[in-house]
Scaffold this motif. Structure first.
Motif, PDB file in Angstrom:
ATOM      1  N   THR A 431     104.279  62.760  21.968  1.00  0.00           N
ATOM      2  CA  THR A 431     104.119  63.732  20.917  1.00  0.00           C
ATOM      3  C   THR A 431     105.287  64.694  21.072  1.00  0.00           C
ATOM      4  O   THR A 431     105.462  65.276  22.149  1.00  0.00           O
ATOM      5  CB  THR A 431     102.794  64.476  21.067  1.00  0.00           C
ATOM      6  OG1 THR A 431     101.709  63.565  21.161  1.00  0.00           O
ATOM      7  CG2 THR A 431     102.576  65.476  19.966  1.00  0.00           C
ATOM      8  N   VAL A 432     106.069  64.882  20.023  1.00  0.00           N
ATOM      9  CA  VAL A 432     107.309  65.658  20.085  1.00  0.00           C
ATOM     10  C   VAL A 432     107.121  66.938  19.285  1.00  0.00           C
ATOM     11  O   VAL A 432     107.023  66.895  18.050  1.00  0.00           O
ATOM     12  CB  VAL A 432     108.491  64.836  19.537  1.00  0.00           C
ATOM     13  CG1 VAL A 432     109.780  65.649  19.573  1.00  0.00           C
ATOM     14  CG2 VAL A 432     108.644  63.533  20.321  1.00  0.00           C
ATOM     15  N   ASN A 433     107.066  68.064  19.988  1.00  0.00           N
ATOM     16  CA  ASN A 433     106.811  69.358  19.340  1.00  0.00           C
ATOM     17  C   ASN A 433     107.966  70.335  19.459  1.00  0.00           C
ATOM     18  O   ASN A 433     108.044  71.283  18.680  1.00  0.00           O
ATOM     19  CB  ASN A 433     105.559  70.010  19.929  1.00  0.00           C
ATOM     20  CG  ASN A 433     104.320  69.156  19.760  1.00  0.00           C
ATOM     21  OD1 ASN A 433     104.163  68.476  18.740  1.00  0.00           O
ATOM     22  ND2 ASN A 433     103.448  69.168  20.744  1.00  0.00           N
ATOM     23  N   GLU A 434     108.834  70.147  20.447  1.00  0.00           N
ATOM     24  CA  GLU A 434     109.898  71.112  20.719  1.00  0.00           C
ATOM     25  C   GLU A 434     111.212  70.674  20.081  1.00  0.00           C
ATOM     26  O   GLU A 434     111.572  69.490  20.126  1.00  0.00           O
ATOM     27  CB  GLU A 434     110.090  71.272  22.222  1.00  0.00           C
ATOM     28  CG  GLU A 434     108.912  71.927  22.918  1.00  0.00           C
ATOM     29  CD  GLU A 434     108.718  73.369  22.475  1.00  0.00           C
ATOM     30  OE1 GLU A 434     109.711  74.114  22.414  1.00  0.00           O
ATOM     31  OE2 GLU A 434     107.575  73.742  22.175  1.00  0.00           O
ATOM     32  N   PRO A 435     111.963  71.625  19.511  1.00  0.00           N
ATOM     33  CA  PRO A 435     113.252  71.270  18.884  1.00  0.00           C
ATOM     34  C   PRO A 435     114.242  70.625  19.857  1.00  0.00           C
ATOM     35  O   PRO A 435     114.986  69.731  19.466  1.00  0.00           O
ATOM     36  CB  PRO A 435     113.773  72.632  18.379  1.00  0.00           C
ATOM     37  CG  PRO A 435     112.538  73.441  18.141  1.00  0.00           C
ATOM     38  CD  PRO A 435     111.587  73.025  19.227  1.00  0.00           C
ATOM     39  N   TRP A 436     114.246  71.070  21.131  1.00  0.00           N
ATOM     40  CA  TRP A 436     115.204  70.481  22.079  1.00  0.00           C
ATOM     41  C   TRP A 436     114.908  68.997  22.307  1.00  0.00           C
ATOM     42  O   TRP A 436     115.826  68.177  22.412  1.00  0.00           O
ATOM     43  CB  TRP A 436     115.193  71.236  23.409  1.00  0.00           C
ATOM     44  CG  TRP A 436     113.954  71.074  24.246  1.00  0.00           C
ATOM     45  CD1 TRP A 436     112.891  71.913  24.309  1.00  0.00           C
ATOM     46  CD2 TRP A 436     113.659  69.981  25.145  1.00  0.00           C
ATOM     47  NE1 TRP A 436     111.943  71.438  25.185  1.00  0.00           N
ATOM     48  CE2 TRP A 436     112.385  70.258  25.712  1.00  0.00           C
ATOM     49  CE3 TRP A 436     114.310  68.829  25.533  1.00  0.00           C
ATOM     50  CZ2 TRP A 436     111.785  69.392  26.640  1.00  0.00           C
ATOM     51  CZ3 TRP A 436     113.714  67.973  26.453  1.00  0.00           C
ATOM     52  CH2 TRP A 436     112.470  68.268  26.998  1.00  0.00           C
ATOM     53  N   LEU A 437     113.600  68.647  22.395  1.00  0.00           N
ATOM     54  CA  LEU A 437     113.235  67.259  22.609  1.00  0.00           C
ATOM     55  C   LEU A 437     113.535  66.422  21.361  1.00  0.00           C
ATOM     56  O   LEU A 437     114.033  65.289  21.455  1.00  0.00           O
ATOM     57  CB  LEU A 437     111.754  67.164  22.981  1.00  0.00           C
ATOM     58  CG  LEU A 437     111.197  65.779  23.275  1.00  0.00           C
ATOM     59  CD1 LEU A 437     111.978  65.099  24.393  1.00  0.00           C
ATOM     60  CD2 LEU A 437     109.712  65.860  23.639  1.00  0.00           C
ATOM     61  N   TYR A 438     113.230  66.994  20.214  1.00  0.00           N
ATOM     62  CA  TYR A 438     113.523  66.295  18.959  1.00  0.00           C
ATOM     63  C   TYR A 438     115.029  66.039  18.816  1.00  0.00           C
ATOM     64  O   TYR A 438     115.460  64.946  18.426  1.00  0.00           O
ATOM     65  CB  TYR A 438     113.003  67.132  17.788  1.00  0.00           C
ATOM     66  CG  TYR A 438     113.198  66.518  16.425  1.00  0.00           C
ATOM     67  CD1 TYR A 438     112.496  65.386  16.040  1.00  0.00           C
ATOM     68  CD2 TYR A 438     114.094  67.083  15.514  1.00  0.00           C
ATOM     69  CE1 TYR A 438     112.668  64.821  14.780  1.00  0.00           C
ATOM     70  CE2 TYR A 438     114.270  66.537  14.247  1.00  0.00           C
ATOM     71  CZ  TYR A 438     113.557  65.409  13.888  1.00  0.00           C
ATOM     72  OH  TYR A 438     113.733  64.850  12.644  1.00  0.00           O
ATOM     73  N   SER A 439     115.840  67.039  19.185  1.00  0.00           N
ATOM     74  CA  SER A 439     117.292  66.895  19.099  1.00  0.00           C
ATOM     75  C   SER A 439     117.797  65.822  20.052  1.00  0.00           C
ATOM     76  O   SER A 439     118.670  65.012  19.706  1.00  0.00           O
ATOM     77  CB  SER A 439     117.966  68.234  19.412  1.00  0.00           C
ATOM     78  OG  SER A 439     117.590  69.233  18.482  1.00  0.00           O
ATOM     79  N   THR A 440     117.247  65.801  21.267  1.00  0.00           N
ATOM     80  CA  THR A 440     117.676  64.804  22.252  1.00  0.00           C
ATOM     81  C   THR A 440     117.343  63.393  21.782  1.00  0.00           C
ATOM     82  O   THR A 440     118.169  62.467  21.894  1.00  0.00           O
ATOM     83  CB  THR A 440     116.997  65.082  23.603  1.00  0.00           C
ATOM     84  OG1 THR A 440     117.334  66.403  24.040  1.00  0.00           O
ATOM     85  CG2 THR A 440     117.440  64.086  24.658  1.00  0.00           C
ATOM     86  N   LEU A 441     116.133  63.208  21.251  1.00  0.00           N
ATOM     87  CA  LEU A 441     115.738  61.883  20.754  1.00  0.00           C
ATOM     88  C   LEU A 441     116.542  61.492  19.521  1.00  0.00           C
ATOM     89  O   LEU A 441     116.840  60.312  19.314  1.00  0.00           O
ATOM     90  CB  LEU A 441     114.240  61.879  20.447  1.00  0.00           C
ATOM     91  CG  LEU A 441     113.319  62.116  21.659  1.00  0.00           C
ATOM     92  CD1 LEU A 441     111.865  62.170  21.223  1.00  0.00           C
ATOM     93  CD2 LEU A 441     113.516  61.030  22.708  1.00  0.00           C
ATOM     94  N   TRP A 442     116.894  62.477  18.734  1.00  0.00           N
ATOM     95  CA  TRP A 442     117.748  62.222  17.568  1.00  0.00           C
ATOM     96  C   TRP A 442     119.100  61.675  18.029  1.00  0.00           C
ATOM     97  O   TRP A 442     119.590  60.659  17.514  1.00  0.00           O
ATOM     98  CB  TRP A 442     117.915  63.522  16.788  1.00  0.00           C
ATOM     99  CG  TRP A 442     118.674  63.406  15.505  1.00  0.00           C
ATOM    100  CD1 TRP A 442     119.401  62.337  15.046  1.00  0.00           C
ATOM    101  CD2 TRP A 442     118.785  64.422  14.493  1.00  0.00           C
ATOM    102  NE1 TRP A 442     119.958  62.615  13.825  1.00  0.00           N
ATOM    103  CE2 TRP A 442     119.597  63.883  13.457  1.00  0.00           C
ATOM    104  CE3 TRP A 442     118.283  65.712  14.363  1.00  0.00           C
ATOM    105  CZ2 TRP A 442     119.916  64.620  12.324  1.00  0.00           C
ATOM    106  CZ3 TRP A 442     118.599  66.437  13.234  1.00  0.00           C
ATOM    107  CH2 TRP A 442     119.397  65.898  12.218  1.00  0.00           C
ATOM    108  N   CYS A 443     119.696  62.331  19.011  1.00  0.00           N
ATOM    109  CA  CYS A 443     120.987  61.859  19.536  1.00  0.00           C
ATOM    110  C   CYS A 443     120.855  60.470  20.154  1.00  0.00           C
ATOM    111  O   CYS A 443     121.808  59.678  20.137  1.00  0.00           O
ATOM    112  CB  CYS A 443     121.516  62.835  20.578  1.00  0.00           C
ATOM    113  SG  CYS A 443     121.923  64.479  19.938  1.00  0.00           S
ATOM    114  N   SER A 444     119.661  60.159  20.688  1.00  0.00           N
ATOM    115  CA  SER A 444     119.450  58.855  21.313  1.00  0.00           C
ATOM    116  C   SER A 444     119.306  57.738  20.291  1.00  0.00           C
ATOM    117  O   SER A 444     119.407  56.559  20.646  1.00  0.00           O
ATOM    118  CB  SER A 444     118.200  58.897  22.202  1.00  0.00           C
ATOM    119  OG  SER A 444     118.346  59.854  23.228  1.00  0.00           O
TER     120      SER A 444
END
Length: 582
Positions: A431-444
């Motif tokens: 479950t992705v709630n934080e912008p930093w995690l969302y950004s990291t997964l986006w880059c991935s």
């Protein structure tokens, strides 16, 4: 003859004292040239260092676990039966303990303090150490999977932690550790260090149980709120009632999210699947949200929104699919098999398929996750998107006819993501709630995520940071050079200051220090000064009486009433004696 005890003068030069302590291991306010460090001082320094490092890791863990606070609170609820935010006291105590230990680390250590001060500091450090150890053990036993957030978070924070650690270590530790930090970037891997042109499209966002931070989870109002946040899909959990109606419920029981205690007090501990649909429709599924305010968002609701929230009911799978069909968005659900003695234990797959067909939703919008009877499901409803909740290699997934994967974000690495994408396997991470995690997964390169806070991710229109390899290399080399220059400069400055002190006459140092401290109102420390004997007897001043950690090269000098400096020295000492008294 004058009888005396050492006259000690201490000036508050915090910056110089800190640098001297760091690079010279001299933390005492008054320390002579020889090394008089005791075993207790070494042990105390080791305990402080271990406690500081452990608290630093503990504090970082809880800071980055913010994405999963709701999951942690749910674990606590399953154990205690009461819903509360258990993260707030943990964060408060961790921050307080870390601040206290950090203060002890940078403050001068004086084992000559009063016994009460030493005892209180020892108790504080011991309490912080034991509390942290107990917390680590408890989390490891009850929430062990959450440690995976640390390596995942390092993908987002690694470059900045490196630069921050470099700056801190420049001020706190020795050259050999700095040399190690200088080459650390060779081993840092972050997906956001990439060419801007290779960034993939923004990942789609699924509303996990709707928008549970804005409305009661798994209710129609929650899914409607998620749709207002422009989600591209909805995710939920499905349970089968005793009369074969699939409905939405995450918990094993109904206690947390309904008023079952009020409506059916003798059945409040029964499993949710033990109720029939008629009984479920009598329960209110929204008042608990207004009462508990689990995410501190109720105060932002309008009167209309509060009325809608308070009138929510348990939602069926068919109702959700009709809503998804109307808005043409995808739905993925986790189907929980009922207990073995349940009337629908053998028919649960067919009951769910019938609900899907009755809703009229296009099969291409439904992601089917149960592995049981998957081949039969493909024959009955060939249009459903076959999705797995278990991690397998792409070859196995293609062989089973599975085109999508839904996994926890910590279960995959950037290389796994690239591998699945290369083999045409769509990946949804929860479950992705934080912008930093969302950004990291986006880059991935992740294609979609499931979130409890779609209103937060809605604002992330571009990764929080994105840096080209050349840019990071330039920052890395520049930071190393600046750090090296600062360290060398400090050593040169310290050597220059020490070499300059040897050129002074001890009498001049004594007199200038006395005048300076009285004119600038500096702190004066004195054990006792006793004058007795003849007033005109000779006074022997040695280096140990001077208010400095004097160099061994200092000599002593004999002052007599005939000496040219006797009158000034006698006057200064007399003034000090009058001020200090007994």
């Amino acid at each position: 003859m004058v009888k005396h005890q050492p006259l000690q003068v201490y000036e508050r030069q915090l910056c110089l004292s800190c640098i001297t302590g760091i690079y010279g291991c001299r933390w005492k306010r008054y320390q002579r040239s020889h090394d008089d460090t005791t075993k207790w001082e070494l042990l105390w320094s080791l305990i402080l260092l271990v406690t500081f490092c452990l608290l630093l890791i503990w504090f970082y863990f809880w800071w980055e676990a913010h994405n999963d606070y709701n999951e942690f609170n749910w674990f606590l609820y399953n154990r205690s039966g009461e819903w509360s935010d258990g993260t707030a006291p943990i964060l408060a105590t961790t921050a307080a303990g870390f601040t206290y230990i950090a203060f002890l680390m940078v403050s001068p250590s004086e084992l000559t303090k009063g016994s009460l001060v030493l005892i209180s500091e020892s108790i504080g450090v011991t309490a912080a150490l034991l509390t942290t150890i107990v917390g680590v053990i408890s989390v490891n036993q009850t929430w062990g999977q959450e440690w995976d957030v640390v390596p995942v978070s390092l993908q987002a924070t690694g470059p900045f932690l490196h630069i921050g650690a470099l700056a801190a270590v420049t001020a706190l530790v020795f050259i050999i550790v700095l040399l190690g930090l200088y080459v650390v970037p060779l081993y840092i891997s972050s997906p956001c260090i990439m060419d801007h042109s290779t960034l993939k499209p923004r990942p789609e966002v699924f509303g996990h149980q709707g928008a549970p931070t804005l409305a009661p989870e798994n209710t129609l109002w929650s899914f409607q709120r998620a749709l207002q946040m422009n989600v591209t899909g909805l995710e939920t959990d499905v349970v089968i009632s005793v009369d074969g109606v699939p409905f939405l419920m995450h918990d094993p029981t109904l206690r947390r999210t309904t008023d079952v205690e009020k409506v059916f007090p003798d059945r409040q501990m029964d499993e949710a699947s033990r109720f029939n649909w008629t009984d479920l429709q009598q329960l209110n599924a929204g008042q608990w949200f207004l009462k508990n305010d689990p995410f501190w968002t109720v105060n932002t609701f309008s009167v209309k929104e509060k009325n809608l929230t308070s009138n929510q009911r348990v939602c069926s799978l068919e109702q959700l699919l009709k809503l998804a069909s109307y808005h043409n968005i995808s739905v993925v659900f986790r189907l929980q098999r009922p207990p073995q003695d349940h009337p629908c234990f053998h028919s649960w797959i067919n009951d769910t398929l019938q609900a899907v067909q009755r809703s009229g939703v296009p099969p291409s919008l439904v992601m089917w996750t149960p592995d049981e009877q998957r081949a039969q499901v493909r024959r009955i409803a060939p249009g459903l998107v076959q999705t797995s909740l278990d991690k397998h290699d792409p070859h196995t997934l293609h062989k089973s006819g599975i085109s999508r994967l839904m996994l926890r974000y910590s279960q995959v690495s950037p290389s796994d993501i690239r591998n699945f994408s290369k083999n045409n396997i769509s990946l949804t991470l929860y479950t992705v709630n934080e912008p930093w995690l969302y950004s990291t997964l986006w880059c991935s390169g992740v294609s979609s995520v499931s979130s409890e806070a779609p209103h937060v991710l809605r604002k992330v229109l571009y990764p929080i940071w994105l840096m080209g390899p050349r840019e990071y290399g330039l920052i890395w080399v520049s930071a190393d050079l600046v750090s090296f220059a600062v360290v060398v400069g400090i050593f040169i400055l310290q050597k220059y200051r020490m070499s300059g002190m040897r050129s002074y006459n001890p009498e001049q140092i004594m007199l200038s220090a006395t005048v300076r401290t009285s004119s600038r109102d500096m702190n004066v420390m004195k054990e006792k000064l006793i004058f007795s004997g003849k007033a005109h007897g000779p006074v022997l001043l040695t280096s140990k009486h001077l208010p400095f950690s004097a160099s061994p090269s200092f000599s002593f000098s004999l002052l007599t009433p005939q000496s040219s400096n006797w009158r000034g020295a006698h006057s200064c000492l007399s003034r000090q004696a009058l001020v200090l008294g007994n």
